[in-house]
Design a protein around this motif. Structure first.
Motif, PDB file in Angstrom:
ATOM      1  N   SER A  47      -7.520  18.056 -14.185  1.00  0.00           N
ATOM      2  CA  SER A  47      -7.740  16.523 -14.456  1.00  0.00           C
ATOM      3  C   SER A  47      -6.790  15.169 -13.957  1.00  0.00           C
ATOM      4  N   LEU A  48      -5.032  16.113 -13.950  1.00  0.00           N
ATOM      5  CA  LEU A  48      -4.254  14.940 -13.704  1.00  0.00           C
ATOM      6  C   LEU A  48      -4.696  14.789 -11.785  1.00  0.00           C
ATOM      7  N   THR A  49      -4.478  15.986 -11.483  1.00  0.00           N
ATOM      8  CA  THR A  49      -4.427  15.925 -10.280  1.00  0.00           C
ATOM      9  C   THR A  49      -5.502  15.045  -9.274  1.00  0.00           C
ATOM     10  N   GLY A  50      -7.015  14.654 -10.451  1.00  0.00           N
ATOM     11  CA  GLY A  50      -8.419  14.728  -9.824  1.00  0.00           C
ATOM     12  C   GLY A  50      -8.216  13.460  -9.602  1.00  0.00           C
ATOM     13  N   ILE A  51      -7.100  12.217 -10.801  1.00  0.00           N
ATOM     14  CA  ILE A  51      -7.060  10.470 -11.229  1.00  0.00           C
ATOM     15  C   ILE A  51      -6.602  10.237  -9.427  1.00  0.00           C
ATOM     16  N   MET A 108       8.201  23.836  -8.097  1.00  0.00           N
ATOM     17  CA  MET A 108       9.951  22.782  -8.808  1.00  0.00           C
ATOM     18  C   MET A 108      10.289  22.959  -7.585  1.00  0.00           C
ATOM     19  N   SER A 109      10.806  23.949  -6.432  1.00  0.00           N
ATOM     20  CA  SER A 109      11.616  23.114  -6.016  1.00  0.00           C
ATOM     21  C   SER A 109      11.439  22.207  -4.858  1.00  0.00           C
ATOM     22  N   GLY A 110      10.246  22.321  -3.736  1.00  0.00           N
ATOM     23  CA  GLY A 110       9.688  21.600  -3.000  1.00  0.00           C
ATOM     24  C   GLY A 110       9.033  20.148  -3.766  1.00  0.00           C
ATOM     25  N   GLY A 111       8.591  20.094  -4.988  1.00  0.00           N
ATOM     26  CA  GLY A 111       8.053  19.127  -5.670  1.00  0.00           C
ATOM     27  C   GLY A 111       9.544  18.385  -5.759  1.00  0.00           C
ATOM     28  N   LEU A 112      10.926  18.866  -6.246  1.00  0.00           N
ATOM     29  CA  LEU A 112      11.908  17.584  -6.339  1.00  0.00           C
ATOM     30  C   LEU A 112      12.613  17.649  -4.386  1.00  0.00           C
ATOM     31  N   ASN A 113      12.864  18.846  -4.176  1.00  0.00           N
ATOM     32  CA  ASN A 113      13.096  18.202  -2.840  1.00  0.00           C
ATOM     33  C   ASN A 113      12.292  16.600  -2.200  1.00  0.00           C
ATOM     34  N   THR A 114      10.799  16.456  -2.112  1.00  0.00           N
ATOM     35  CA  THR A 114      10.427  15.891  -2.029  1.00  0.00           C
ATOM     36  C   THR A 114      10.169  14.016  -2.388  1.00  0.00           C
ATOM     37  N   THR A 115       9.846  15.057  -3.883  1.00  0.00           N
ATOM     38  CA  THR A 115      10.045  14.162  -4.251  1.00  0.00           C
ATOM     39  C   THR A 115      11.432  13.159  -4.258  1.00  0.00           C
ATOM     40  N   ALA A 116      12.502  13.650  -4.299  1.00  0.00           N
ATOM     41  CA  ALA A 116      13.313  12.580  -3.863  1.00  0.00           C
ATOM     42  C   ALA A 116      13.546  12.167  -2.740  1.00  0.00           C
ATOM     43  N   GLY A 117      13.111  12.907  -1.304  1.00  0.00           N
ATOM     44  CA  GLY A 117      13.073  11.860  -0.703  1.00  0.00           C
ATOM     45  C   GLY A 117      11.692  11.039  -0.697  1.00  0.00           C
ATOM     46  N   VAL A 176       0.665  -0.986   0.390  1.00  0.00           N
ATOM     47  CA  VAL A 176       0.137  -0.004   0.354  1.00  0.00           C
ATOM     48  C   VAL A 176       0.833   1.042  -0.513  1.00  0.00           C
ATOM     49  N   ARG A 177       1.988   1.343   0.716  1.00  0.00           N
ATOM     50  CA  ARG A 177       2.882   2.129   1.051  1.00  0.00           C
ATOM     51  C   ARG A 177       3.891   2.653  -1.001  1.00  0.00           C
ATOM     52  N   LEU A 178       4.360   1.530  -1.025  1.00  0.00           N
ATOM     53  CA  LEU A 178       5.043   1.641  -2.070  1.00  0.00           C
ATOM     54  C   LEU A 178       3.769   2.379  -3.766  1.00  0.00           C
ATOM     55  N   PHE A 179       2.529   2.318  -3.002  1.00  0.00           N
ATOM     56  CA  PHE A 179       1.350   2.015  -4.587  1.00  0.00           C
ATOM     57  C   PHE A 179       1.240   3.900  -4.686  1.00  0.00           C
ATOM     58  N   ALA A 180       1.350   4.142  -3.341  1.00  0.00           N
ATOM     59  CA  ALA A 180       1.070   5.980  -2.579  1.00  0.00           C
ATOM     60  C   ALA A 180       1.951   6.343  -3.264  1.00  0.00           C
ATOM     61  N   SER A 181       3.111   5.773  -2.505  1.00  0.00           N
ATOM     62  CA  SER A 181       4.148   6.283  -2.964  1.00  0.00           C
ATOM     63  C   SER A 181       5.226   7.324  -4.700  1.00  0.00           C
ATOM     64  N   PHE A 182       4.827   5.119  -5.604  1.00  0.00           N
ATOM     65  CA  PHE A 182       4.479   5.881  -7.089  1.00  0.00           C
ATOM     66  C   PHE A 182       3.540   6.882  -7.299  1.00  0.00           C
ATOM     67  N   LEU A 183       2.038   7.114  -7.056  1.00  0.00           N
ATOM     68  CA  LEU A 183       1.077   8.061  -7.256  1.00  0.00           C
ATOM     69  C   LEU A 183       1.233   9.295  -7.065  1.00  0.00           C
ATOM     70  N   TYR A 184       2.346   9.502  -6.317  1.00  0.00           N
ATOM     71  CA  TYR A 184       2.676  10.319  -6.080  1.00  0.00           C
ATOM     72  C   TYR A 184       3.856  11.307  -6.197  1.00  0.00           C
ATOM     73  N   LEU A 241       4.387   9.982  -9.212  1.00  0.00           N
ATOM     74  CA  LEU A 241       4.521   9.875 -11.491  1.00  0.00           C
ATOM     75  C   LEU A 241       3.572  11.604 -10.796  1.00  0.00           C
ATOM     76  N   SER A 242       2.128  11.698 -10.131  1.00  0.00           N
ATOM     77  CA  SER A 242       1.973  13.673 -10.584  1.00  0.00           C
ATOM     78  C   SER A 242       2.944  14.403  -9.687  1.00  0.00           C
ATOM     79  N   LEU A 243       3.326  14.513  -9.166  1.00  0.00           N
ATOM     80  CA  LEU A 243       4.627  15.581  -9.113  1.00  0.00           C
ATOM     81  C   LEU A 243       5.629  15.694  -9.806  1.00  0.00           C
ATOM     82  N   VAL A 244       5.486  14.536 -10.799  1.00  0.00           N
ATOM     83  CA  VAL A 244       6.648  14.483 -12.513  1.00  0.00           C
ATOM     84  C   VAL A 244       5.820  14.937 -13.563  1.00  0.00           C
ATOM     85  N   ILE A 245       4.410  15.068 -13.369  1.00  0.00           N
ATOM     86  CA  ILE A 245       3.557  15.156 -14.244  1.00  0.00           C
ATOM     87  C   ILE A 245       2.983  16.878 -14.132  1.00  0.00           C
TER      88      ILE A 245
END
Length: 596
Positions: free
Chosen positions: A426-430, A362-371, A136-144, A146-150
């Motif tokens: 739309s992408l956020t809503g998914i 962008m900086s916040g997204g990059l920092n947390t995506t890396a973490g 469940v954790r890995l699924f949520a992490s992957f979605l998160y 992916l959403s930030l990269v988009i």
């Protein structure tokens, strides 16, 4: 006839003569330079060689810079450009965000934050593992991730588009430059660099917003005149109490629908929680939330009023209808260049603020995506060595560079898409509804099980993909259209090939459909409710499946996994009774003699 300044500008469909001066360029470059200096300072003079330092700033940050960073991270160029454009075309219903902000921040402070702060998790997705299971954790992490990269390319593209319009510099040149600056100070500086750069950038953004606001008020003739013109044009909309979920935007859609959307962006966001956990105490974290709530309301209301000012200025000569701007998102930079034409440096400062907002997100997204990538996908494979923490910081810096490079490439893809704001929503809503539903199910439903979480989130994802894809397809086929409020070009002085006296007449909250081929009813649901629907589906389906598959004994659940409001209703742990045996008198006498 409109004023001479407007007439002199509205003589063609290009903005070639509305460009930056040397003062604008100087201020713009100066602001980007400050961000790089901050990164160098924290990267080389305040080294951060551990995950705690890099991701949480050593847990020594104060609430003020954290609050400013939070506001900056959640007010991107998409918001600053999109909100005034939304008000200009569809009315001021967005002003209901005052309720949205305080509802959202109250829920975060007393539901989600206490759990995350007590557990002190570097990754919020670790909660899903200890509450449910690692898949469940890995699924949520992957979605998160992916959403930030988009999403990151979208928030960079919009201010880059505005900047390219104001400077005649090619979009494909300025976007990579902006991204490279952000990647640089995020990579070497970590969270402290991000937070302090966000603070500086947010100060500039808010300052330029107010400056443009005052100039706009003066150019139209005062607040009273703005309100009068906006009211006559049907732009003053606040109490549209239509409860229908098919209404494009209403009081309920904004206050309820956007509350759930902001819960995802702030409450269960790794970007936000990473900052909340960077302060030493829960009190400081709640101060950050309260300050953020006020800041969000102020900036959003300034954006709303800017939209009303733009309408009051152009209500008889609409630049969008007249094709002076090619898309609605460009009307704000056009307006800024118009009203600030006689204020050297202000257009540059304002657009620097827009770019700064994009940099902050962008900086916040990059920092947390890396973490998130490190904690959830790399760290389990790392051997326990003395220099593990130092290697982790290096790996995360490399990850920032890789993700940032991907985002730079995706900016060129975004350039080929349609309405940026609609695509982003739309992408956020998914994914947003499923994400919020998973965390809410875990924290608010003690009976929830892993099977319930997996089935509920999977069903929610499938349903939202179907609804959103269907809605977008029908919009592309022109079967579902939301017309803006009436506008006019009656007093424009334009080229002969542009039609004058053009007025739209369809109200904003009514969808225009082909009566002979109407879309399926679920496709016509307002995008304001996408996150709410996705969340409710997860919680309802997840709860039902959990009971069907065998709900756990509440005496065995870990109370730390729930907020205080739920914890108080959980049963207290029962202590096992141990039977007492009679001890022979001879043993007591013997023990007493030995002690003496």
């Amino acid at each position: 006839m409109i004023d001479n300044n407007t007439t002199s500008i509205l003589i063609g469909n290009k903005l070639e003569h509305l460009t930056f001066g040397w003062t604008d360029y100087t201020l713009f470059v100066f602001l980007l330079g400050i961000s790089m200096v901050i990164g160098v300072y924290f990267g080389f003079f305040k080294k951060q060689d551990s995950t705690t330092e890099y991701l949480l700033g050593g847990k020594t940050m104060s609430f003020f810079p954290i609050s400013m960073s939070l506001i900056a991270s959640h007010i991107s160029g998409v918001s600053l450009l999109g909100v005034p454009s939304e008000v200009y075309q569809h009315g001021s219903q967005y002003a209901a965000c005052i309720f949205t902000s305080f509802i959202t921040c109250s829920i975060i402070a007393y539901i989600y934050l206490p759990v995350f702060f007590k557990l002190q998790l570097t990754s919020i997705f670790e909660y899903l593992e200890i509450r449910f299971a690692r898949p469940v954790r890995l699924f949520a992490s992957f979605l998160y991730c992916l959403s930030l990269v988009i999403y990151i390319p979208l928030i960079i593209y919009v201010p880059a588009l505005a900047f390219s319009q104001a400077t005649a510099i090619n979009l494909h040149l300025i976007a990579p430059v902006i991204c490279i600056v952000c990647i640089f100070y995020t990579t070497i500086g970590g969270l402290k660099a991000v937070v302090w750069a966000d603070t500086v950038q947010m100060t500039v953004t808010v300052g330029s917003l107010f400056a443009v606001l005052l100039l706009g008020i003066r150019s139209v003739g005062g607040v009273t005149e703005i309100w009068k013109i906006a009211d006559e044009g049907g732009r003053v909309v606040f109490w549209n109490m239509n409860p229908s979920p098919f209404t494009r935007n209403s009081f309920w859609g904004m206050s309820v629908g956007m509350s759930t959307t902001w819960l995802v962006g702030i409450g269960i966001s790794q970007v936000s929680m990473q900052r909340f956990l960077a302060v030493p105490t829960m009190t400081e974290a709640r101060k950050s939330i309260a300050f953020m709530a006020v800041g969000l309301v102020v900036v959003k209301w300034v954006s709303v009023f800017t939209g009303l000012i733009m309408y009051a200025k152009y209500y008889k000569c609409d630049p969008i209808t007249a094709h002076v701007v090619s898309r609605s998102d460009q009307i704000l930079p056009y307006y800024v260049l118009d009203v600030a034409a006689n204020a050297p440096g202000l257009p540059g400062l304002f657009l620097a603020g827009l770019v700064s907002a994009g940099l902050a997100s962008m900086s916040g997204g990059l920092n947390t995506t890396a973490g998130t990538i490190y904690e959830d996908f790399i760290e389990p494979w790392m051997p326990d060595t003395p220099d593990k923490e130092k290697k982790a910081a290096t790996i995360m810096k490399i990850t920032v560079v890789i993700i940032g490079t991907i985002c730079v490439a995706l900016v060129f893809v975004v350039d080929r898409l349609g309405d940026v704001f609609q695509v982003s929503m739309s992408l956020t809503g998914i994914t947003a509804g499923s994400m919020l539903g998973l965390f809410s199910l875990g924290m608010l439903v003690p009976w929830a099980t892993t099977k319930g979480a997996v089935v509920g989130s999977s069903f929610s994802m499938a349903l939202m993909v179907w609804i959103i894809a269907g809605a977008q397809w029908n919009m592309a086929l022109k079967k579902l259209i939301y017309k803006p409020l009436p506008t006019s070009t009656a007093e424009c002085f334009l080229k002969d090939d542009i039609l004058n006296n053009h007025t739209t007449t369809m109200p904003t909250n009514v969808s225009t459909v082909d009566v002979d081929n109407e879309p399926f009813i679920l496709y016509t649901i307002s995008f304001m409710y996408y996150t709410l629907i996705g969340c409710l589906v997860v919680m309802v389906i997840g709860t039902i499946v959990s009971f069907l598959c065998g709900a756990p004994d509440l005496n065995e659940v870990n109370k730390d996994h729930f907020p205080p409001i739920i914890r108080r209703f959980l049963p207290r742990k029962k202590y096992t009774e141990v039977s007492l045996h009679n001890v022979p008198t001879s043993l007591i006498t013997e023990k007493s003699e030995l002690m003496s």
